[in-house]
Design a protein around this motif. Structure first.
Motif, PDB file in Angstrom:
ATOM      1  N   SER A 105       0.916  -1.214  -0.093  1.00 46.51           N
ATOM      2  CA  SER A 105      -0.199   0.162  -0.197  1.00 46.51           C
ATOM      3  C   SER A 105       1.329   0.754   0.150  1.00 46.51           C
ATOM      4  O   SER A 105       1.851   1.077   0.462  1.00 46.51           O
ATOM      5  N   ARG A 106       0.758   2.478  -0.527  1.00 50.90           N
ATOM      6  CA  ARG A 106       1.107   3.738  -0.616  1.00 50.90           C
ATOM      7  C   ARG A 106       1.762   3.904   1.023  1.00 50.90           C
ATOM      8  O   ARG A 106       0.614   4.254   1.468  1.00 50.90           O
ATOM      9  N   GLU A 109       3.945   0.664  -2.123  1.00 49.30           N
ATOM     10  CA  GLU A 109       3.717  -0.025  -3.529  1.00 49.30           C
ATOM     11  C   GLU A 109       5.052  -1.009  -4.407  1.00 49.30           C
ATOM     12  O   GLU A 109       5.714  -0.141  -4.507  1.00 49.30           O
TER      13      GLU A 109
END
Length: 184
Positions: A105-106, A109
């Protein structure tokens, strides 16, 4: 060399040779841009379709229509080199599988890419040596310079990622790389 000629869309052979000779510390900045992963893999696959047909090998792509932030030219070249090698070293009537996915996830990523074939595998030597310039596997098929995987290593290192190769259960090889895909 047929692979070099057919890879024209994903990298000029002379440029690939110079890039491989320069290595990862060539001082070239990574040119990040937003790239559609599905479109990128389709472009590379289309460029290699004549080689695949000639070799009797199918290419199967599994990539999401998702944008990633990478150096498009370098990632196309790396992916093209891995798929081209898998086609050349795969056995007729087999399928080269290309799996791309975005994980994490940001802001952490990563783009994870696997290229799988059903050829002779990588042998028993060190997989890392295959990514060095002018190195070829223990049982190379046909003519070649040993430069196909060195630009892959340089690209992945420029993206601060990781790469590798291993034998597959049931025969064949898996070549992979993982690179961060953080935006601007």
């Amino acid at each position: 060399h047929i692979v070099s000629r057919l890879l024209g869309e994903v990298g000029d052979p002379v440029t690939r040779l110079v890039d491989a000779a320069r290595g990862p510390g060539d001082g070239r900045a990574r040119a990040g841009t937003s790239v559609d992963l599905g479109g990128l893999t389709s472009t590379v696959s289309r460029g290699l379709a004549p080689l695949a047909r000639q070799s009797g090998v199918a290419i199967e792509i599994d990539a999401p229509d998702q944008s990633v932030w990478v150096d498009r030219t370098r990632i196309e070249q790396a992916l093209g080199n891995l798929i081209g090698n898998a086609i050349v070293h795969g056995s007729g009537g087999s399928t080269v599988e290309v799996r791309c996915r975005v994980e994490g996830s940001r802001p952490a990523e990563v783009l994870a890419v696997d290229v799988l074939d059903r050829g002779p595998g990588i042998g028993t030597g060190s997989a890392e040596e295959l990514f060095e310039p002018f190195r070829r596997g223990a049982a190379p098929l046909g003519p070649g310079s040993g430069l196909g995987l060195a630009p892959v290593a340089a690209t992945v290192k420029a993206h601060r990622g990781q790469f590798g190769a291993e034998n597959r259960a049931g025969g064949g090889a898996r070549f992979w790389f993982v690179v961060p895909v953080a935006g601007e």
